[in-house]
Design a protein around this motif. Structure first.
Motif, PDB file in Angstrom:
ATOM      1  N   PRO A 272       0.967  -0.944   0.170  1.00  0.00           N
ATOM      2  CA  PRO A 272       0.486   0.016   0.265  1.00  0.00           C
ATOM      3  C   PRO A 272       1.265   0.686   0.250  1.00  0.00           C
ATOM      4  CG  PRO A 272       0.077  -0.615   2.043  1.00  0.00           C
ATOM      5  CD  PRO A 272       0.551  -1.865   1.309  1.00  0.00           C
ATOM      6  N   ALA A 273       0.397   2.206  -0.490  1.00  0.00           N
ATOM      7  CA  ALA A 273       0.767   3.551  -0.467  1.00  0.00           C
ATOM      8  C   ALA A 273       0.612   4.789   0.729  1.00  0.00           C
ATOM      9  CB  ALA A 273       0.112   4.105  -1.721  1.00  0.00           C
ATOM     10  N   HIS A 274       0.724   5.701   1.192  1.00  0.00           N
ATOM     11  CA  HIS A 274       0.504   6.058   2.378  1.00  0.00           C
ATOM     12  C   HIS A 274      -0.146   7.186   1.809  1.00  0.00           C
ATOM     13  CE1 HIS A 274       4.108   4.391   4.119  1.00  0.00           C
ATOM     14  NE2 HIS A 274       2.865   3.198   4.269  1.00  0.00           N
ATOM     15  N   ILE A 275      -0.299   7.629   0.741  1.00  0.00           N
ATOM     16  CA  ILE A 275      -1.095   8.963   0.325  1.00  0.00           C
ATOM     17  C   ILE A 275      -3.054   8.947  -0.353  1.00  0.00           C
ATOM     18  CG2 ILE A 275       0.986   9.758  -0.209  1.00  0.00           C
ATOM     19  CD1 ILE A 275      -0.036   8.381  -3.176  1.00  0.00           C
ATOM     20  N   THR A 276      -3.491   9.828  -0.240  1.00  0.00           N
ATOM     21  CA  THR A 276      -5.030   9.587  -0.534  1.00  0.00           C
ATOM     22  C   THR A 276      -5.214   9.236  -1.535  1.00  0.00           C
ATOM     23  OG1 THR A 276      -5.138  11.565   0.933  1.00  0.00           O
ATOM     24  CG2 THR A 276      -6.795  11.213  -0.919  1.00  0.00           C
ATOM     25  N   MET A 277      -5.540   8.245  -2.066  1.00  0.00           N
ATOM     26  CA  MET A 277      -6.010   7.409  -3.422  1.00  0.00           C
ATOM     27  C   MET A 277      -6.973   8.700  -4.693  1.00  0.00           C
ATOM     28  SD  MET A 277      -8.518   4.862  -5.380  1.00  0.00           S
ATOM     29  CE  MET A 277      -9.915   5.417  -4.479  1.00  0.00           C
ATOM     30  N   ASP A 278      -6.092   8.961  -5.925  1.00  0.00           N
ATOM     31  CA  ASP A 278      -6.459   9.767  -6.749  1.00  0.00           C
ATOM     32  C   ASP A 278      -8.334   9.407  -7.539  1.00  0.00           C
ATOM     33  OD1 ASP A 278      -7.287  12.083  -8.572  1.00  0.00           O
ATOM     34  OD2 ASP A 278      -5.250  12.273  -8.665  1.00  0.00           O
ATOM     35  N   GLU A 279      -8.439   9.925  -6.748  1.00  0.00           N
ATOM     36  CA  GLU A 279     -10.298   8.470  -7.454  1.00  0.00           C
ATOM     37  C   GLU A 279     -10.527   8.768  -8.816  1.00  0.00           C
ATOM     38  OE1 GLU A 279     -12.715   9.875  -4.814  1.00  0.00           O
ATOM     39  OE2 GLU A 279     -12.289   8.524  -3.546  1.00  0.00           O
ATOM     40  N   THR A 280     -10.346  10.389  -9.239  1.00  0.00           N
ATOM     41  CA  THR A 280     -10.146  10.970 -10.588  1.00  0.00           C
ATOM     42  C   THR A 280      -8.827  10.207 -11.874  1.00  0.00           C
ATOM     43  OG1 THR A 280     -10.841  12.992 -10.107  1.00  0.00           O
ATOM     44  CG2 THR A 280     -10.153  13.119 -12.020  1.00  0.00           C
ATOM     45  N   LYS A 281      -8.290   9.607 -10.903  1.00  0.00           N
ATOM     46  CA  LYS A 281      -7.237   9.152 -11.659  1.00  0.00           C
ATOM     47  C   LYS A 281      -7.727   7.799 -11.837  1.00  0.00           C
ATOM     48  CE  LYS A 281      -3.526  12.111 -11.526  1.00  0.00           C
ATOM     49  NZ  LYS A 281      -2.082  12.227 -10.742  1.00  0.00           N
ATOM     50  N   ALA A 282      -8.113   7.412 -10.805  1.00  0.00           N
ATOM     51  CA  ALA A 282      -8.907   5.494 -10.463  1.00  0.00           C
ATOM     52  C   ALA A 282      -9.519   5.163 -11.831  1.00  0.00           C
ATOM     53  CB  ALA A 282      -8.219   5.649  -9.630  1.00  0.00           C
ATOM     54  N   LEU A 283     -10.682   6.391 -11.519  1.00  0.00           N
ATOM     55  CA  LEU A 283     -11.176   6.136 -12.726  1.00  0.00           C
ATOM     56  C   LEU A 283     -11.828   6.433 -13.542  1.00  0.00           C
ATOM     57  CD1 LEU A 283     -15.173   5.801 -12.839  1.00  0.00           C
ATOM     58  CD2 LEU A 283     -15.269   7.819 -11.935  1.00  0.00           C
ATOM     59  N   ALA A 284     -10.660   6.931 -14.377  1.00  0.00           N
ATOM     60  CA  ALA A 284     -10.624   7.376 -15.500  1.00  0.00           C
ATOM     61  C   ALA A 284      -9.896   5.845 -16.423  1.00  0.00           C
ATOM     62  CB  ALA A 284      -8.731   8.609 -16.125  1.00  0.00           C
ATOM     63  N   ALA A 285      -8.887   5.358 -15.689  1.00  0.00           N
ATOM     64  CA  ALA A 285      -8.402   4.002 -16.060  1.00  0.00           C
ATOM     65  C   ALA A 285      -9.249   3.436 -16.817  1.00  0.00           C
ATOM     66  CB  ALA A 285      -7.565   3.841 -15.565  1.00  0.00           C
ATOM     67  N   ALA A 286     -10.053   3.068 -14.983  1.00  0.00           N
ATOM     68  CA  ALA A 286     -11.395   2.325 -15.658  1.00  0.00           C
ATOM     69  C   ALA A 286     -11.701   2.331 -16.345  1.00  0.00           C
ATOM     70  CB  ALA A 286     -12.159   1.425 -14.340  1.00  0.00           C
ATOM     71  N   GLN A 287     -12.333   3.666 -16.601  1.00  0.00           N
ATOM     72  CA  GLN A 287     -13.508   4.059 -17.266  1.00  0.00           C
ATOM     73  C   GLN A 287     -12.929   3.988 -19.176  1.00  0.00           C
ATOM     74  OE1 GLN A 287     -16.711   5.890 -17.209  1.00  0.00           O
ATOM     75  NE2 GLN A 287     -16.704   4.663 -19.115  1.00  0.00           N
ATOM     76  N   ASP A 288     -11.988   3.950 -19.284  1.00  0.00           N
ATOM     77  CA  ASP A 288     -10.719   3.379 -20.569  1.00  0.00           C
ATOM     78  C   ASP A 288     -11.073   2.259 -20.632  1.00  0.00           C
ATOM     79  OD1 ASP A 288     -10.499   6.168 -20.625  1.00  0.00           O
ATOM     80  OD2 ASP A 288      -8.487   6.193 -19.741  1.00  0.00           O
ATOM     81  N   TYR A 289     -10.537   1.383 -20.044  1.00  0.00           N
ATOM     82  CA  TYR A 289     -10.450  -0.095 -20.656  1.00  0.00           C
ATOM     83  C   TYR A 289     -12.165  -0.576 -20.096  1.00  0.00           C
ATOM     84  CZ  TYR A 289      -9.237  -4.837 -19.826  1.00  0.00           C
ATOM     85  OH  TYR A 289      -9.086  -6.692 -19.298  1.00  0.00           O
ATOM     86  N   PHE A 290     -13.093  -0.051 -19.522  1.00  0.00           N
ATOM     87  CA  PHE A 290     -14.966  -0.343 -19.690  1.00  0.00           C
ATOM     88  C   PHE A 290     -14.425  -0.209 -21.009  1.00  0.00           C
ATOM     89  CE2 PHE A 290     -19.223   0.504 -19.918  1.00  0.00           C
ATOM     90  CZ  PHE A 290     -19.292  -0.786 -18.904  1.00  0.00           C
ATOM     91  N   ASN A 291     -14.335   0.610 -21.871  1.00  0.00           N
ATOM     92  CA  ASN A 291     -14.608   1.405 -23.067  1.00  0.00           C
ATOM     93  C   ASN A 291     -14.577   0.763 -24.205  1.00  0.00           C
ATOM     94  OD1 ASN A 291     -16.326   3.653 -22.445  1.00  0.00           O
ATOM     95  ND2 ASN A 291     -14.123   4.639 -21.963  1.00  0.00           N
ATOM     96  N   TYR A 292     -13.362   0.276 -23.573  1.00  0.00           N
ATOM     97  CA  TYR A 292     -12.473  -0.684 -24.591  1.00  0.00           C
ATOM     98  C   TYR A 292     -13.175  -1.739 -24.322  1.00  0.00           C
ATOM     99  CZ  TYR A 292      -8.902  -5.060 -25.902  1.00  0.00           C
ATOM    100  OH  TYR A 292      -7.907  -5.610 -26.449  1.00  0.00           O
ATOM    101  N   ASN A 293     -13.299  -2.537 -23.289  1.00  0.00           N
ATOM    102  CA  ASN A 293     -14.471  -3.835 -23.571  1.00  0.00           C
ATOM    103  C   ASN A 293     -15.393  -4.046 -22.195  1.00  0.00           C
ATOM    104  OD1 ASN A 293     -15.259  -6.811 -22.930  1.00  0.00           O
ATOM    105  ND2 ASN A 293     -13.801  -7.084 -22.108  1.00  0.00           N
ATOM    106  N   THR A 294     -16.283  -3.814 -23.134  1.00  0.00           N
ATOM    107  CA  THR A 294     -17.437  -3.031 -21.961  1.00  0.00           C
ATOM    108  C   THR A 294     -17.664  -4.856 -21.258  1.00  0.00           C
ATOM    109  OG1 THR A 294     -19.007  -3.600 -24.144  1.00  0.00           O
ATOM    110  CG2 THR A 294     -18.503  -1.689 -23.628  1.00  0.00           C
ATOM    111  N   SER A 295     -17.787  -5.902 -22.225  1.00  0.00           N
ATOM    112  CA  SER A 295     -18.438  -7.063 -21.339  1.00  0.00           C
ATOM    113  C   SER A 295     -17.645  -7.165 -19.984  1.00  0.00           C
ATOM    114  CB  SER A 295     -18.298  -8.228 -21.368  1.00  0.00           C
ATOM    115  OG  SER A 295     -19.029  -8.149 -23.518  1.00  0.00           O
ATOM    116  N   VAL A 296     -16.626  -6.441 -19.590  1.00  0.00           N
ATOM    117  CA  VAL A 296     -15.501  -6.466 -18.443  1.00  0.00           C
ATOM    118  C   VAL A 296     -16.557  -6.719 -16.723  1.00  0.00           C
ATOM    119  CG1 VAL A 296     -15.096  -4.578 -17.978  1.00  0.00           C
ATOM    120  CG2 VAL A 296     -13.402  -5.922 -17.524  1.00  0.00           C
TER     121      VAL A 296
END
Length: 622
Positions: free
Chosen positions: A160-184
């Motif tokens: 684990p890290a010791h910082i605050t999770m950047d939810e915006t970046k995490a959501l953007a990465a998950a959204q990009d992968y979902f756009n690539y494969n909507t059945s994920v």
């Protein structure tokens, strides 16, 4: 059912071979032989114990035929096709500071990793796996891998890290992968409760936990006394805690007190005798679920930005007093005849003495110079008896005004020229434009600063301070010495206490050739150092060692401490929405169920049974 190697069924040829062997094998024939009375009496006993041999032979044959069949199937490697059973999995793991909370003997991050491993283990063969690690940024640990063992190994290596999770970046990465494969199938493993989610399955790994913290620690040094203040916070109800204070690294408890910590925070204060220190540590005595916020270490910026000083003088009284009033404690003093081109100091002060060689590893001050020294960038032109009093510069230069701060009031237009009396001085000619003149006498500079050929700071008092009573008694010497200390030791870092995730700026010193950063976990980084300011992001809680490697291979070490972000200290925290937009698909791929292991088990059981039957027959024939 499919077979990877259908030629394996050629092994079934062994079945007729076994049957043929069974038919033509030797038979026992009955013969009449002479017998004694004892043999006749035991005949009935033998008939009772010996089973029907034909049945045993048939059973053995059947077992052997089954072994051949299963071995042939095993070689062919059969598998059962499962229509649409294989899926795509995307895991987003929260690596923020609060995931270090310990519960049930494990951290939340370890529990989250166990959940991922469990899902991967239970998934159908042919599925693919993607993992997004969400710390200060979102990064793909692996993507679309179908190898379960590799995926599980990479998950196990995460920390684990010791910082605050950047939810915006995490959501953007998950959204990009979902756009690539909507059945994920997307999973978010976190300890935060999200108000709104969409196209994602949230696995909450949090439980109520007991956590207290130390925060807002500050200090003040006044008149040989130190005042330290801070706040004790309890995030899970009011709790009585013990706060301990330690100075430097001797491990000795300096002071302690008990406070009633609340969710809003309870202030505490330590007050005692202390004129200087390297660092102090304020820590909770009690252990809780999140040790990362149980202590704060504070370093003295002024102390860290000053290296050891060497004073070379036969009459050091006034200079030593001025340095002491400036708070200097790291001072070595030697007589002029004891100086032998010493090295390893951040500042060399030569009082009425000129060395043979200019030091190249630190700043240099010359007081009442006795000659010209190569590389010093000023030349000696003889002693002069002044015709008038010396006066301070009225230059508007920022450097001059900073160095004369407290000596000359630049806003006093009536008394614009402040003067002091000298009995004599040394006339010096400055050789470059890199010098700033702070005071003049007869138009000649008598106090000036700059840098020498080595790029190190240099200051010159071209008169004997011990023979200038007005200058010393007015307090100007003490003030100038303090200002010159700040000038000679450029600040390496502006502060020593930061929040994890912040970026610090490290000022490159003139003689510094490299910077090495040692993190609290022991990792070593070499940040980019091609500019005058080196930037580095703190990603771990604890003490960092910032090592400046100088030209002469000596090292100067400064320390900073990074605290856990406030948002990561609460055992149960709320997050914002985590919604992946779009319409989810339902595309699945075929999986297969490998039954090879069951065939191997069956072969083993049949072989053991056949061997057991053989052993039983042999036992009966004894």
């Amino acid at each position: 059912m499919t077979f990877a190697y259908p030629l394996g069924f050629l092994g079934l040829i062994g079945i007729p071979v076994l049957i043929l062997i069974y038919i033509i094998k030797n038979r026992y024939t009955e013969k009449v032989i002479p017998s004694t009375y004892i043999w006749t009496m035991s005949e009935k006993f033998l008939k009772r114990r010996v089973p029907i041999s034909k049945i045993a032979g048939i059973i053995s044959l059947i077992l052997q035929i089954l072994i051949v069949v299963f071995i042939s199937f095993a070689i062919a490697q059969p598998s059962i096709v499962l229509k649409g059973a294989a899926r795509s999995y995307c895991f987003v793991i929260d690596a923020s500071g609060s995931m270090n909370v310990e519960q049930d003997g494990k951290t939340r991050f370890e529990i989250a990793k166990d959940k991922i491993v469990e899902i991967i283990d239970d998934s159908a063969i042919g599925s693919d796996y993607t993992l997004i690690y969400s710390g200060s940024s979102a990064k793909f640990v692996f993507e679309e891998t179908t190898d379960k063992e590799t995926a599980i190994q990479l998950v196990g290596e995460l920390s684990p890290a010791h910082i605050t999770m950047d939810e915006t970046k995490a959501l953007a990465a998950a959204q990009d992968y979902f756009n690539y494969n909507t059945s994920v199938d997307t999973y978010l493993l976190t300890d935060k409760e999200y108000k709104q989610t969409g196209n994602i399955k949230v696995i909450d790994v949090s439980k109520p936990a007991d956590n207290c913290a130390i925060t807002n620690v500050e200090f003040e040094l006044v008149g040989g006394m130190i005042r330290i203040t801070g706040t004790a916070v309890s995030y899970s109800g009011d709790k009585r805690v013990t706060v301990n204070l330690y100075f430097d690294d001797d491990g000795r408890l300096y002071a302690t007190q008990t406070v009633e910590a609340t969710a809003e925070g309870t202030e505490f204060e330590f007050y005692g005798e202390k004129s200087s220190f390297g660092f102090f540590r304020v820590a909770l005595a009690e252990k809780d679920a999140l040790p990362l916020d149980d202590e704060v270490v504070v370093y003295d910026v002024a102390y860290q930005n000053i290296s050891d000083i060497l004073l070379v003088s036969d009459s050091p009284f006034f200079m030593r007093a001025a340095l002491a009033s400036a708070g200097i404690t790291k001072l070595d003093y030697i007589l002029t005849d004891e100086y032998e081109n010493n090295t390893g100091y951040g500042l060399y002060i030569f009082d009425s003495f000129m060395p043979e060689v200019l030091p190249d590893d630190g700043a240099v001050w010359f007081i009442n110079p006795k000659g010209t020294l190569a590389g010093a960038d000023f030349s000696f032109q003889g002693e002069v008896t002044p015709r008038a009093d010396a006066r301070y510069s009225t230059s508007t230069s920022t450097t001059v005004r900073k160095l004369l701060n407290g000596v000359v009031d630049s806003t006093d237009k009536v008394n614009a020229y402040k003067t002091f009396t000298l009995r004599n001085y040394v006339k010096c000619r400055v050789n470059s434009s890199k010098f700033y003149e702070l005071a003049y006498c007869d138009g000649n500079p008598v106090i000036f600063v700059g840098s020498n050929v080595y790029g190190n700071r240099e200051a010159v008092f071209s008169f004997d301070v011990h023979d200038s009573a007005q200058f010393v008694l007015s307090g100007d010497l003490s003030i100038l010495v303090k200002n010159l200390i700040d000038y000679s030791f450029p600040t390496v870092i502006d502060d020593t206490t930061y929040i994890c995730g912040e970026e610090i700026q490290i000022n490159m010193l003139a003689a510094c050739v490299n910077i090495r950063v040692e993190t609290p976990s022991g990792k070593v980084d070499y940040p980019y150092t091609s500019t005058t300011i080196c930037e580095y992001t703190l990603e771990e809680v604890g003490v960092y060692n910032i090592v400046l490697v100088m030209k002469d291979k000596t090292e100067r070490v400064v320390n900073v401490f990074a605290e856990l972000p406030e948002a990561e200290r609460a055992p149960l925290a709320e997050g914002n929405s985590f919604v992946i937009s779009g319409t989810a698909g339902n595309k699945r791929t075929d999986s297969f169920y490998d039954i090879l292991i069951y065939l191997i088990i069956a072969i083993t059981v049949l072989a053991v049974a056949d061997y057991g039957l053989y052993c039983y027959e042999q036992y009966q024939l004894r």
